[in-house]
Write a protein that holds these residues in place. Structure first.
Motif, PDB file in Angstrom:
ATOM      1  N   LEU A   1      -8.171   3.891   4.465  1.00  0.00           N
ATOM      2  CA  LEU A   1      -8.636   2.967   3.446  1.00  0.00           C
ATOM      3  C   LEU A   1     -10.048   2.769   3.932  1.00  0.00           C
ATOM      4  CD1 LEU A   1      -7.214  -0.231   2.660  1.00  0.00           C
ATOM      5  CD2 LEU A   1      -9.157  -0.347   3.444  1.00  0.00           C
TER       6      LEU A   1
ATOM      7  N   TRP B   1       0.864  -1.289  -0.013  1.00  0.00           N
ATOM      8  CA  TRP B   1       0.033  -0.064  -0.124  1.00  0.00           C
ATOM      9  C   TRP B   1       1.014   1.300   0.091  1.00  0.00           C
ATOM     10  CZ3 TRP B   1      -0.589  -4.499   2.823  1.00  0.00           C
ATOM     11  CH2 TRP B   1      -2.086  -5.158   2.476  1.00  0.00           C
TER      12      TRP B   1
ATOM     13  N   LEU C   1      -7.982   5.683  -0.369  1.00  0.00           N
ATOM     14  CA  LEU C   1      -8.554   4.537  -1.172  1.00  0.00           C
ATOM     15  C   LEU C   1      -9.647   4.170  -0.834  1.00  0.00           C
ATOM     16  CD1 LEU C   1      -7.573   2.177  -3.046  1.00  0.00           C
ATOM     17  CD2 LEU C   1      -6.510   1.207  -1.282  1.00  0.00           C
TER      18      LEU C   1
ATOM     19  N   ILE D   1      -1.426   1.610   7.160  1.00  0.00           N
ATOM     20  CA  ILE D   1      -2.841   1.930   6.759  1.00  0.00           C
ATOM     21  C   ILE D   1      -3.392   2.621   7.993  1.00  0.00           C
ATOM     22  CG2 ILE D   1      -5.128   0.934   6.542  1.00  0.00           C
ATOM     23  CD1 ILE D   1      -3.050   1.078   3.960  1.00  0.00           C
TER      24      ILE D   1
END
Ligand SMILES: Nc1ncnc2c1ncn2[C@@H]1O[C@H](COP(=O)(O)OP(=O)(O)OP(=O)(O)O)[C@@H](O)[C@H]1O
Ligand SMILES: [Mg+2]
Lengths: 265, 258
Positions: A82, A67, A159, A75
């Motif tokens: 996300l 990622w 995302l 993340i």
């Protein structure tokens, strides 16, 4: 110019389930910043599996997912957020719309006052600011799905992963939500990966369509659509749209199970 | 004029009850059935009035056992369910015993409990609890397991802690099943209290309605027997109504239709 690391990079990612089912053959995929990529293909070709690998809900049996060039521990940080929208709204029936939308902020430890202030803007994005106090049982299916999308947007994701979010809705509602989605993604430059059964939906939304094939799940073809075209009602009526749909139909017929020599219904 | 379905739902059963009572009264008077065979509703009413204080005292006693058993069932049942849900191993090792406890007729082990537990009140409460606890355990367990897998993934994706999972996901998910269990258990707690009193057969200051029924039987005071029975039924109805109202109150929002 040195290109930045792609938002999502799958390198020889493979998924074999514990029961021995081969969900995905090793595949490579890179998705860049601001792309809207849709995954399309026959049932069981591994679209959901691929999406769950990207969401870290599945672990790959081989290969690696990166990622923004990093591993999953990155993340959740600023610029590395996300969000996942499931096929069902998956709302908490015991909480009202506002609390449902606030949930990811609560779980991420955002202070209450700050979280509260972000609910209404998120609801406004999906046109539901009037329904904040209602409970999921009091909403229509399309409204529930929009709450689910507001819950995904409230974290200001970088995302957005969506697994057939509008699959259960009627065509009319689905088209309207598709238009809303296209507008939101274009405005915020949101990177989106979108699973769908509908080639029309894929044609309407995407800047790139990934056509997948089954047994084992793999990428059959990629189809690039000029992202510059405005995605509105006029686009849906245009010759360009008709041509894209024709091309996608041809690609899908190549991977349809019957063509591949399997039994039909 | 139109009558609302709600009014019918209240009025119709009452009308049936009144009709049955009237028919009962008429039959007793018409065929001169003696009260020691089948008392007329007015005989029962008279007995209820005459023995009011004694019967109310017995009712209080039975209700005390019922409520204590229900409280212990809720606390113990919920705790057990949380324990069982912790791991498959714990559940598979303990569940058979929970089921053994459930399938053993309480009447059969009540004498043993009454011998083991010396004081009367606690013995009665233990018996009633053994009957009432099972629906709480099994329903809460099932509720804790009935978490929406999508929501669970959502929580996991946001790296939710165990405590957050419990408070914001598992407990609310289990609530509807728990409330249904509570409704069943409240009825069973009353049944358990009465059965235990029958087996114990204890009189004295803690005598309950079952003892009143036994005593009335010995003395052939059938109207008084019916009066005690009527009080048990009313107590059961009130308990059922109270738990049903609580269930509606707690769940009203996520089952709301309009
Ligand atoms: N948890 C699992 N355990 C075992 N096999 C699985 C599991 N999840 C998916 N599969 C298998 O992996 C393959 C791909 O499944 P997946 O759900 O990704 O398909 P899909 O493309 O999303 O299909 P659909 O369009 O019907 O949603 C299927 O053959 C499925 O049976
Ligand atoms: Mg799927």
């Amino acid at each position: 110019m040195l290109a930045p690391a792609p938002t999502i990079h799958l390198q020889s990612v493979e998924k074999v389930f514990p029961n021995g089912v081969r969900g995905l053959a090793p595949l490579d995929l890179a998705v860049g910043q601001g792309e809207l990529v849709s995954l399309i293909g026959p049932s069981g070709c591994g679209k959901s599996t691929l999406l769950k690998l990207i969401a870290n809900l599945h672990q790959p049996s081989g290969g690696a997912v990166r990622w923004w060039g990093e591993d999953f521990s990155a993340i959740g940080r600023e610029g590395r957020r996300l969000s996942f929208v499931f096929q069902d709204p998956t709302l908490m029936p015991w909480s009202n719309v506002a609390t449902n939308v606030r949930l990811p902020l609560d779980l991420d430890g955002v202070p209450r006052a700050q979280a509260e202030a972000r609910i209404m803007p998120a609801l406004r994005q999906v046109g539901l600011e009037h329904a904040a106090k209602r409970y999921p049982a009091q909403l229509s299916g399309g409204m529930r799905m929009r709450v689910s999308i507001a819950r995904a947007l409230v974290t200001r994701p970088d995302l957005l992963l969506m697994d057939e979010p509008f699959g259960a809705l009627d065509e009319f509602t689905r088209n309207r939500l598709d238009e809303d989605m296209a507008r939101l993604c274009a405005r915020d430059g949101l990177t989106t990966i979108f699973v769908t059964h509908s080639l029309y939906e894929a044609a309407f939304l995407s800047s790139r369509v990934i056509v997948m094939a089954a047994d084992p799940g793999r990428i059959h073809a990629e189809y690039v659509i000029d992202p510059g075209m405005p995605r509105d009602e006029a686009f849906r009526m245009s010759d360009a749209f008709a041509r894209i749909c024709r091309d996608l139909t041809a690609l899908l017929s190549e991977v349809s199970p019957r063509r591949a020599g399997e039994e039909g219904i | 004029m139109t009558v609302s379905p709600r009014a019918i739902a209240v009025a119709a059963p009452i009308a049936v009850g009144v009709l049955v009572l009237l028919a009962w009264q008429a039959a007793c008077r018409l065929w001169h059935i003696p009260p020691y065979l089948m008392p007329a509703p007015t005989d029962i009413g008279a007995s209820l009035a005459a023995n009011g204080p004694a019967l109310l005292h017995a009712l209080r006693s039975t209700l005390a056992v019922t409520m204590a058993a229900l409280a212990i069932s809720v606390a113990g049942g919920v705790l057990s369910a949380f324990l069982l849900v912790q791991s498959r191993l714990i559940e598979t090792s303990l569940m058979p015993y929970v089921i053994i406890m459930q399938v053993t007729p309480i009447v059969a082990i009540a004498p043993l409990i009454i011998i083991l537990v010396k004081a009367t009140m606690p013995a009665l409460v233990v018996c009633a609890t053994l009957i009432a606890i099972f629906p709480i355990i099994s329903n809460t367990l099932q509720g804790l397991r009935s978490v929406d897998p999508g929501l669970e993934s959502f929580f996991r994706m946001h790296k939710a802690s165990r405590l957050q999972m419990l408070l914001r996901l598992r407990i609310p998910s289990a609530l509807p099943m728990f409330m249904a269990g509570l409704r069943i258990s409240s009825g069973l707690a009353l049944v358990g209290a009465v059965v235990a009193e029958f087996v114990a057969g204890t009189g004295g200051s803690s005598a309950g309605l079952a003892y009143e029924i036994l005593q009335s039987g010995f003395q052939m005071d059938i109207p008084r027997m019916f009066a005690a029975l009527a009080l048990i039924t009313v107590a059961g109805l009130v308990l059922y109504g109270a738990t049903a109202a609580l269930q509606r109150l707690v769940l009203r929002r996520w089952q709301a239709q309009g």
